[in-house]
Design a protein around this motif. Structure first.
Motif, PDB file in Angstrom:
ATOM      1  N   GLY A  27      -5.188  -6.197  26.311  1.00 22.83           N
ATOM      2  CA  GLY A  27      -6.000  -7.396  26.519  1.00 22.83           C
ATOM      3  C   GLY A  27      -6.993  -7.188  27.647  1.00 22.83           C
ATOM      4  O   GLY A  27      -8.196  -7.441  27.495  1.00 22.83           O
ATOM      5  N   VAL A  37      -7.338  -6.336  38.144  1.00 20.93           N
ATOM      6  CA  VAL A  37      -6.164  -5.930  38.933  1.00 20.93           C
ATOM      7  C   VAL A  37      -5.111  -5.388  37.973  1.00 20.93           C
ATOM      8  O   VAL A  37      -4.838  -6.001  36.937  1.00 20.93           O
ATOM      9  N   ASP A  47      -0.654  -0.582  37.394  1.00 23.10           N
ATOM     10  CA  ASP A  47      -0.833   0.831  37.026  1.00 23.10           C
ATOM     11  C   ASP A  47      -2.323   1.115  37.120  1.00 23.10           C
ATOM     12  O   ASP A  47      -3.126   0.275  36.724  1.00 23.10           O
ATOM     13  N   THR A  86       0.282   2.318  24.165  1.00 19.18           N
ATOM     14  CA  THR A  86       1.723   2.268  23.845  1.00 19.18           C
ATOM     15  C   THR A  86       2.116   2.762  22.448  1.00 19.18           C
ATOM     16  O   THR A  86       3.218   3.309  22.309  1.00 19.18           O
ATOM     17  N   PRO A  87       1.302   2.568  21.394  1.00 14.33           N
ATOM     18  CA  PRO A  87       1.793   3.021  20.087  1.00 14.33           C
ATOM     19  C   PRO A  87       2.172   4.501  20.043  1.00 14.33           C
ATOM     20  O   PRO A  87       2.952   4.904  19.185  1.00 14.33           O
ATOM     21  N   LEU A 107       3.588   6.057  22.722  1.00 14.31           N
ATOM     22  CA  LEU A 107       4.572   6.327  23.777  1.00 14.31           C
ATOM     23  C   LEU A 107       5.831   7.036  23.250  1.00 14.31           C
ATOM     24  O   LEU A 107       6.332   7.969  23.899  1.00 14.31           O
ATOM     25  N   PRO A 108       6.361   6.644  22.074  1.00 12.22           N
ATOM     26  CA  PRO A 108       7.542   7.376  21.575  1.00 12.22           C
ATOM     27  C   PRO A 108       7.275   8.873  21.413  1.00 12.22           C
ATOM     28  O   PRO A 108       8.191   9.685  21.538  1.00 12.22           O
ATOM     29  N   LEU A 124      -1.008 -10.177  31.410  1.00 12.92           N
ATOM     30  CA  LEU A 124      -0.058  -9.347  32.159  1.00 12.92           C
ATOM     31  C   LEU A 124       1.075  -8.772  31.298  1.00 12.92           C
ATOM     32  O   LEU A 124       2.038  -8.216  31.823  1.00 12.92           O
ATOM     33  N   GLY A 125       0.959  -8.917  29.974  1.00 19.69           N
ATOM     34  CA  GLY A 125       1.926  -8.249  29.086  1.00 19.69           C
ATOM     35  C   GLY A 125       3.322  -8.829  29.167  1.00 19.69           C
ATOM     36  O   GLY A 125       3.505 -10.024  29.399  1.00 19.69           O
ATOM     37  N   ALA A 144       9.010  -0.185  18.220  1.00 24.18           N
ATOM     38  CA  ALA A 144       9.296   0.696  19.361  1.00 24.18           C
ATOM     39  C   ALA A 144      10.618   1.437  19.155  1.00 24.18           C
ATOM     40  O   ALA A 144      10.699   2.656  19.358  1.00 24.18           O
ATOM     41  N   ILE A 189       6.097 -13.427  37.214  1.00 27.63           N
ATOM     42  CA  ILE A 189       4.839 -13.913  37.823  1.00 27.63           C
ATOM     43  C   ILE A 189       4.170 -14.932  36.891  1.00 27.63           C
ATOM     44  O   ILE A 189       3.583 -15.921  37.343  1.00 27.63           O
ATOM     45  N   THR A 197       3.558 -10.345  18.945  1.00 33.27           N
ATOM     46  CA  THR A 197       3.076  -9.675  20.164  1.00 33.27           C
ATOM     47  C   THR A 197       2.780  -8.215  19.832  1.00 33.27           C
ATOM     48  O   THR A 197       3.650  -7.350  19.928  1.00 33.27           O
ATOM     49  N   THR A 198       1.557  -7.981  19.420  1.00 36.33           N
ATOM     50  CA  THR A 198       1.149  -6.616  19.072  1.00 36.33           C
ATOM     51  C   THR A 198      -0.168  -6.275  19.764  1.00 36.33           C
ATOM     52  O   THR A 198      -0.920  -7.170  20.170  1.00 36.33           O
ATOM     53  N   ALA A 199      -0.422  -4.975  19.844  1.00 38.91           N
ATOM     54  CA  ALA A 199      -1.687  -4.511  20.413  1.00 38.91           C
ATOM     55  C   ALA A 199      -2.849  -5.029  19.569  1.00 38.91           C
ATOM     56  O   ALA A 199      -3.885  -5.452  20.099  1.00 38.91           O
ATOM     57  N   TYR A 223      -4.567   5.709  14.300  1.00 37.17           N
ATOM     58  CA  TYR A 223      -4.248   5.581  15.726  1.00 37.17           C
ATOM     59  C   TYR A 223      -5.073   6.540  16.583  1.00 37.17           C
ATOM     60  O   TYR A 223      -5.412   6.221  17.719  1.00 37.17           O
TER      61      TYR A 223
HETATM   62  C1  LIG Z   1       6.890   1.775  22.672  1.00 40.26           C
HETATM   63  C2  LIG Z   1       5.952   0.727  22.152  1.00 40.26           C
HETATM   64  C3  LIG Z   1       5.296   0.921  20.939  1.00 40.26           C
HETATM   65  C4  LIG Z   1       4.419  -0.056  20.460  1.00 40.26           C
HETATM   66  N1  LIG Z   1       3.783   0.183  19.275  1.00 40.26           N
HETATM   67  C5  LIG Z   1       2.891  -0.718  18.825  1.00 40.26           C
HETATM   68  C6  LIG Z   1       2.155  -0.446  17.637  1.00 40.26           C
HETATM   69  O1  LIG Z   1       2.361   0.572  16.986  1.00 40.26           O
HETATM   70  N2  LIG Z   1       1.239  -1.371  17.234  1.00 40.26           N
HETATM   71  C7  LIG Z   1       1.002  -2.538  17.928  1.00 40.26           C
HETATM   72  O2  LIG Z   1       0.132  -3.332  17.537  1.00 40.26           O
HETATM   73  N3  LIG Z   1       1.688  -2.822  19.071  1.00 40.26           N
HETATM   74  C8  LIG Z   1       2.622  -1.934  19.530  1.00 40.26           C
HETATM   75  N4  LIG Z   1       3.311  -2.200  20.681  1.00 40.26           N
HETATM   76  C9  LIG Z   1       3.136  -3.506  21.347  1.00 40.26           C
HETATM   77  C10 LIG Z   1       1.910  -3.484  22.266  1.00 40.26           C
HETATM   78  O3  LIG Z   1       2.022  -2.432  23.195  1.00 40.26           O
HETATM   79  C11 LIG Z   1       1.778  -4.799  23.040  1.00 40.26           C
HETATM   80  O4  LIG Z   1       1.831  -5.893  22.157  1.00 40.26           O
HETATM   81  C12 LIG Z   1       0.458  -4.807  23.806  1.00 40.26           C
HETATM   82  O5  LIG Z   1       0.462  -3.767  24.758  1.00 40.26           O
HETATM   83  C13 LIG Z   1       0.224  -6.141  24.502  1.00 40.26           C
HETATM   84  O6  LIG Z   1      -0.992  -6.093  25.186  1.00 40.26           O
HETATM   85  P1  LIG Z   1      -1.163  -6.892  26.574  1.00 40.26           P
HETATM   86  O7  LIG Z   1      -2.543  -6.648  27.050  1.00 40.26           O
HETATM   87  O8  LIG Z   1      -0.706  -8.294  26.403  1.00 40.26           O
HETATM   88  O9  LIG Z   1      -0.113  -6.223  27.539  1.00 40.26           O
HETATM   89  P2  LIG Z   1       0.000  -4.724  28.041  1.00 40.26           P
HETATM   90  O10 LIG Z   1      -0.768  -3.804  27.179  1.00 40.26           O
HETATM   91  O11 LIG Z   1       1.457  -4.481  28.215  1.00 40.26           O
HETATM   92  O12 LIG Z   1      -0.710  -4.760  29.457  1.00 40.26           O
HETATM   93  C14 LIG Z   1      -0.178  -5.468  30.554  1.00 40.26           C
HETATM   94  C15 LIG Z   1      -0.884  -4.949  31.794  1.00 40.26           C
HETATM   95  O13 LIG Z   1      -0.528  -5.762  32.898  1.00 40.26           O
HETATM   96  C16 LIG Z   1      -0.141  -4.928  33.984  1.00 40.26           C
HETATM   97  N5  LIG Z   1       0.801  -5.712  34.782  1.00 40.26           N
HETATM   98  C17 LIG Z   1       1.970  -6.257  34.402  1.00 40.26           C
HETATM   99  N6  LIG Z   1       2.517  -6.946  35.407  1.00 40.26           N
HETATM  100  C18 LIG Z   1       1.677  -6.840  36.448  1.00 40.26           C
HETATM  101  C19 LIG Z   1       1.672  -7.349  37.773  1.00 40.26           C
HETATM  102  N7  LIG Z   1       2.653  -8.135  38.267  1.00 40.26           N
HETATM  103  N8  LIG Z   1       0.626  -7.027  38.574  1.00 40.26           N
HETATM  104  C20 LIG Z   1      -0.407  -6.253  38.135  1.00 40.26           C
HETATM  105  N9  LIG Z   1      -0.449  -5.753  36.893  1.00 40.26           N
HETATM  106  C21 LIG Z   1       0.575  -6.050  36.063  1.00 40.26           C
HETATM  107  C22 LIG Z   1       0.453  -3.698  33.344  1.00 40.26           C
HETATM  108  O14 LIG Z   1       0.432  -2.606  34.244  1.00 40.26           O
HETATM  109  C23 LIG Z   1      -0.517  -3.514  32.170  1.00 40.26           C
HETATM  110  O15 LIG Z   1      -1.662  -2.844  32.602  1.00 40.26           O
HETATM  111  C24 LIG Z   1       4.211  -1.252  21.191  1.00 40.26           C
HETATM  112  C25 LIG Z   1       4.861  -1.438  22.417  1.00 40.26           C
HETATM  113  C26 LIG Z   1       5.727  -0.469  22.897  1.00 40.26           C
HETATM  114  C27 LIG Z   1       6.419  -0.684  24.222  1.00 40.26           C
END
Ligand SMILES: Cc1cc2nc3c(=O)[nH]c(=O)nc-3n(C[C@H](O)[C@H](O)[C@H](O)COP(=O)(O)OP(=O)(O)OC[C@H]3O[C@@H](n4cnc5c(N)ncnc54)[C@H](O)[C@@H]3O)c2cc1C
Length: 445
Positions: A15, A38, A41, A47-48, A50-51, A113-114, A175, A275, A323-325, A390
């Motif tokens: 996001g 901010v 990391d 993440t897709p 990561l395995p 923030l995931g 995952a 948070i 909740t997907t990428a 991918y």
């Molecule tokens: C192993 C694995 C495989 C996956 N495979 C797929 C797939 O094949 N296809 C798919 O669509 N989705 C997949 N997903 C799901 C996908 O990764 C998530 O749905 C997606 O990353 C969500 O995006 P986001 O931006 O909400 O959060 P994220 O991408 O998780 O980003 C969150 C960000 O916030 C930061 N953050 C968190 N807390 C704090 C804090 N307190 N202070 C500062 N920074 C912070 C983190 O460092 C990160 O940069 C997979 C997930 C995993 C774990």
């Protein structure tokens, strides 16, 4: 009053970096806009794949992009968000390298923030299981697998050898399934090529899933077929089963069965970051942020939320978007458009709606399963489509090249089994970096 509008993005995941990319383009060379991002990391993680790091197929750096490389006209703070105060329009952050706390002011806030791993309050499982969420997690799994192989090759105790060679993954979603597929391949290939004394018959791979079939997102037909593929590759797929307890060398299931195993990997649920759930605003029961159809946080017109930390309802089905990428990326387009409209004083905000064109997952070497435009595809064709898609979605040309090279190396050579072990790090106490940003105030000097 200052003419400069400050946009603050929290999170550098799917996001965060996509909102960043889009608003940098929309406000190109506009000196009245100050964009900051901010993240705890200093890199974006794809993440897709990561395995594949957990199995040593690709390297951690293949799937990470330093956020600074994406900041064309934005300031990056490598820090953890520690508090979000929407009334005062302030976010406090703790800097990574010295633990100092700062406050960042904003006019417009984007929260992305995931999520965290959810252990459902099971402390034993949290203590004994590996997780698969971060680069460190994937590396830890990889080193652990190699360590288990080295130990199993040296023990003459057959029962212990079997324990060392038992790997249990809990979680039948993408995952968990992809991690199981990768580890199964790594262990079986390694035993065949480098550890013949272990014996294939002593390897045991278990995938535990609570639903009737794995990969429920793909529907029952493909989910059951994925289970069959894994079984053929030597994985015991235990459906309608939950893990309820764990220790150093076992995992216990809800049917009372105890599996002696030295490696447990937990991929069975996600939770909201504390948070996020602590922000003083309207939340869903799960702690996720409640947003309207424009992805604005309810009752906070200047704050947007997206990705895993927000609960966004599909207006057609009435259900929450998964909740997907994929969803995070599409939501970032809506957020960037609406942010631009709000700042430019336009009233034509866009509603978020998204229909996925498909989903796919790998199950090991040259096997994948997919639904594309409603059509099921399996086997090596699905695997080829997975890799092509991918690879194309990786954020920079440099990373596409790196991953393609790693994949090619895997086709030509045997897997690297180097065990690196622990990494030492240094805590910097003396460094005082001054910021000339007017939006940064020292809270505690
Ligand atoms: C192993 C694995 C495989 C996956 N495979 C797929 C797939 O094949 N296809 C798919 O669509 N989705 C997949 N997903 C799901 C996908 O990764 C998530 O749905 C997606 O990353 C969500 O995006 P986001 O931006 O909400 O959060 P994220 O991408 O998780 O980003 C969150 C960000 O916030 C930061 N953050 C968190 N807390 C704090 C804090 N307190 N202070 C500062 N920074 C912070 C983190 O460092 C990160 O940069 C997979 C997930 C995993 C774990």
């Amino acid at each position: 009053m200052s003419k400069i509008k400050k946009i603050l993005i929290l999170g550098g995941g799917f996001g965060g970096i996509n909102v960043l990319r889009l608003i940098q383009n929309k406000f190109k060379n506009n000196s009245n806009i100050k964009i900051s991002i901010v993240s705890q990391d200093n890199y974006f993680l794809y993440t897709p794949m990561l395995p594949q790091v957990s199995s040593g197929l690709i390297h951690p750096n293949d799937i990470t992009v330093p956020i600074r490389k994406l900041c064309k006209q934005a300031e990056f703070y490598h820090a953890a968000v520690s508090y979000i105060d929407m009334k005062q329009k302030l976010v406090t952050v703790t800097r990574e390298f010295d633990g100092k706390v700062h406050a960042l002011e904003y006019d417009y806030l984007v929260i992305t923030l995931g999520s965290n791993t959810n252990f459902f309050d099971n402390e034993n499982i949290e203590k004994h299981a590996f997780t698969i969420k971060t680069v460190e997690d994937a590396l830890s799994i990889n080193f652990n697998v190699i360590n288990m192989l080295e130990n199993a090759a040296q023990t003459s105790d057959l029962e212990f050898k079997k324990e060392l060679m038992t790997f249990t993954v809990v979680g039948g979603g993408f995952a968990g399934v992809e991690t199981m597929g990768e580890i199964n391949q790594l262990v079986r290939d390694s035993v065949k090529n480098f550890y013949p004394s272990i014996g294939q018959e002593n390897i045991s791979m278990n995938l535990i899933a609570s639903k009737d079939y794995i990969l429920s997102e793909l529907g029952p037909k493909l989910g059951k077929l994925a289970g069959k593929y894994l079984k053929k590759a030597g994985v015991n797929v235990l459906t309608k089963t939950k893990a309820v307890d764990a220790g150093e060398d076992y995992v216990q299931l809800d049917n009372g069965k105890i599996i002696p195993c030295m490696t447990l990997i937990w991929a069975a649920g996600v939770d909201v970051e504390p948070i996020v759930s602590e922000i003083d605003c309207i939340h869903k029961k799960s702690g996720k942020l409640k947003v309207d159809k424009y992805l604005k946080v309810l009752e906070h017109d200047h704050v947007f939320a997206l990705g895993d930390c927000a609960l966004i309802t599909n207006p057609i089905t009435g259900e929450a978007y998964p909740t997907t990428a994929q969803n995070s990326i599409h939501q970032s387009v809506t957020v960037a458009n609406n942010l631009f409209s709000v700042i430019s004083g336009k009233s034509n905000l866009k509603e978020y709606s998204f229909k996925s064109k498909g989903m796919m997952t790998t199950l090991g070497r040259k096997v994948a399963i997919a639904v594309l435009f409603g059509r099921p595809i399996t086997g090596s064709l699905a695997w080829l489509i997975w890799r092509t898609y991918y690879l194309s979605q990786l954020p920079t040309l440099e990373k596409k090249y790196q991953v393609a090279t790693s994949w090619l190396a895997d086709l030509l050579f045997k897997r690297d089994l180097t065990f690196i072990g622990l990494i030492k790090s240094k805590f910097l106490t003396k460094v005082d970096i001054k910021s000339d940003s007017p939006s940064v105030k020292d809270f505690f000097k």
